[in-house]
Design an enzyme around this catalytic site. Sequence first.
Site, PDB file in Angstrom:
ATOM      1  N   HIS A 305      -4.084  16.660 -26.077  1.00  9.97           N
ATOM      2  CA  HIS A 305      -3.290  16.739 -24.850  1.00  9.97           C
ATOM      3  C   HIS A 305      -1.822  16.655 -25.215  1.00  9.97           C
ATOM      4  O   HIS A 305      -1.467  15.928 -26.149  1.00  9.97           O
ATOM      5  CB  HIS A 305      -3.664  15.584 -23.902  1.00  9.97           C
ATOM      6  CG  HIS A 305      -3.219  15.820 -22.498  1.00  9.97           C
ATOM      7  ND1 HIS A 305      -1.948  15.528 -22.081  1.00  9.97           N
ATOM      8  CD2 HIS A 305      -3.870  16.333 -21.436  1.00  9.97           C
ATOM      9  CE1 HIS A 305      -1.845  15.846 -20.811  1.00  9.97           C
ATOM     10  NE2 HIS A 305      -2.986  16.348 -20.383  1.00  9.97           N
ATOM     11  N   ASP A 363     -11.192  17.348 -19.467  1.00 13.44           N
ATOM     12  CA  ASP A 363     -12.028  18.548 -19.406  1.00 13.44           C
ATOM     13  C   ASP A 363     -13.267  18.470 -20.262  1.00 13.44           C
ATOM     14  O   ASP A 363     -14.194  19.248 -20.104  1.00 13.44           O
ATOM     15  CB  ASP A 363     -11.203  19.766 -19.840  1.00 13.44           C
ATOM     16  CG  ASP A 363     -10.077  20.008 -18.882  1.00 13.44           C
ATOM     17  OD1 ASP A 363     -10.337  19.974 -17.682  1.00 13.44           O
ATOM     18  OD2 ASP A 363      -8.949  20.204 -19.329  1.00 13.44           O
TER      19      ASP A 363
END
Length: 428
Positions: A305, A363
């Site tokens: 991320h 996700d």
Amino acid sequence: MPDKCTLHIGDKKFDLPIRKGTVGPNVIDITELYKNTGYFTFDPGFTSTASCKSDICFIDGDKGILLYRGYPIEQLADKSNFIETAYLLIKGELPNRQQFQEFSGAIKNHTMVHEQIRSFYNGFRRGAHPMAIMLSVVGALSAFYADSANVNDANEREISQRRMIAKVPTLAAMAYKYSIGQPFVYPDNELDYIENFLNMCFSVPAFKYKINQTISHALEKIFILHADHEQNASTSTVRLSASSAVNPFASISSGFSSLWGPLHGGANEAALKMLKTIGNVKNIPEFIKRAKDPKDNFRLMGFGHRVYKSYDPRAKIMQKACHEVLEVSGKKNDDLLKIALELEKIALNDDYFVSKKLYPNIDFYSGITLNAMGFPTEMFAVLFAVARTVGWIAHWGEMYSDPENKLNRPRQLYIGKDKRDFIDISKR
Ligand code: ACO
């Protein structure tokens, strides 16, 4: 903490003010830099640039903290509901009972879309990706709701915000129904926001859809977790497009476009596809090896991320919701979950991932969860976008009430040719 810093360019010195945030890094204010020095700053990907000030959402990526208006995401996912969270993000405070009734009632009043919008869907081929449909129909709302499109009118802005939150799930469910060749289901305002969405997606005229409370609670959590994430790519896209004072429907449709990419909202679809490609726990080492190979562009989808350099706090909540949904949908021993758990375990102990601070993001587990709920992979980004519409519209509203708001117009480091004379085609 100093209130300014000094920039030295050659033998000249320039003072730059330091602006302080409530928590998190302070910023060096460079708004006057070009005027005073003739220099721009260079920061492709905005890795060190705050594009605006905001009091909606705070992330501490090193500690794995996410706050909406100061409230930890864990508490909101556990105790709040999506509509209450939407009110919080837009208005800044949790609603009292009366405010909640008024707000949720207003959202219900706007759930239907103009009947003519249905004909837009017929223009798409069956099997079209529902996100492709959404890009168009969300923008097309501007052709139907021009009476709330004046961005300089606070009242019209509020109506647009409510319309958007109410109508986007209806449009999303219609996109899904169209893509699988089933009739559209009208909103049912007897149901709450999440139940209504599930009903519009999964009921058919021949069968009454029975809403499973575990599924509906899990989707509520998923929506809360996805509702906002400060200046991510799609929110920044919405802000940038809205800075030209275009109508809100056009701005939000640009958010859909940005979110669709596999590095952003398309990642859960990509993560699930990757788990299916891995296919078996025994194949994991081969894929880990590929992810680590600098010559191979394969990446572990659902890992890493831009902001979180520790475990994404949303991923922890998502993992729990995933187990609950798999339990009720009879997929507790699902092969994909087994692969995901093993992959996570191996990656979290592998030096490559540890040294680069690559942890599972939201996700990684959301794809398996949505799949177990009955949503096809093509709907994953759409679901993300339905939830993020709340964040987009909250930032959009904040932007217009900020006196410092102006047309967003980045500059560049030009590396092309200097001025030169045109050469006639016969001489080239
Ligand atoms: N698998 C393998 N290696 C990775 C991964 C990954 N998932 N993510 C990053 N890396 C490596 C890169 O190759 C790079 O290595 P290098 O320093 O040797 O060149 C290093 O880690 C840093 O990666 P960047 O791409 O520079 O980091 P950035 O902050 O720009 O990327 C991103 C963040 C795009 C999310 C990236 O981690 C990625 O592509 N992840 C997979 C896609 C994904 O899951 N996206 C969802 C994001 S969350 C969301 O939008 C809700």
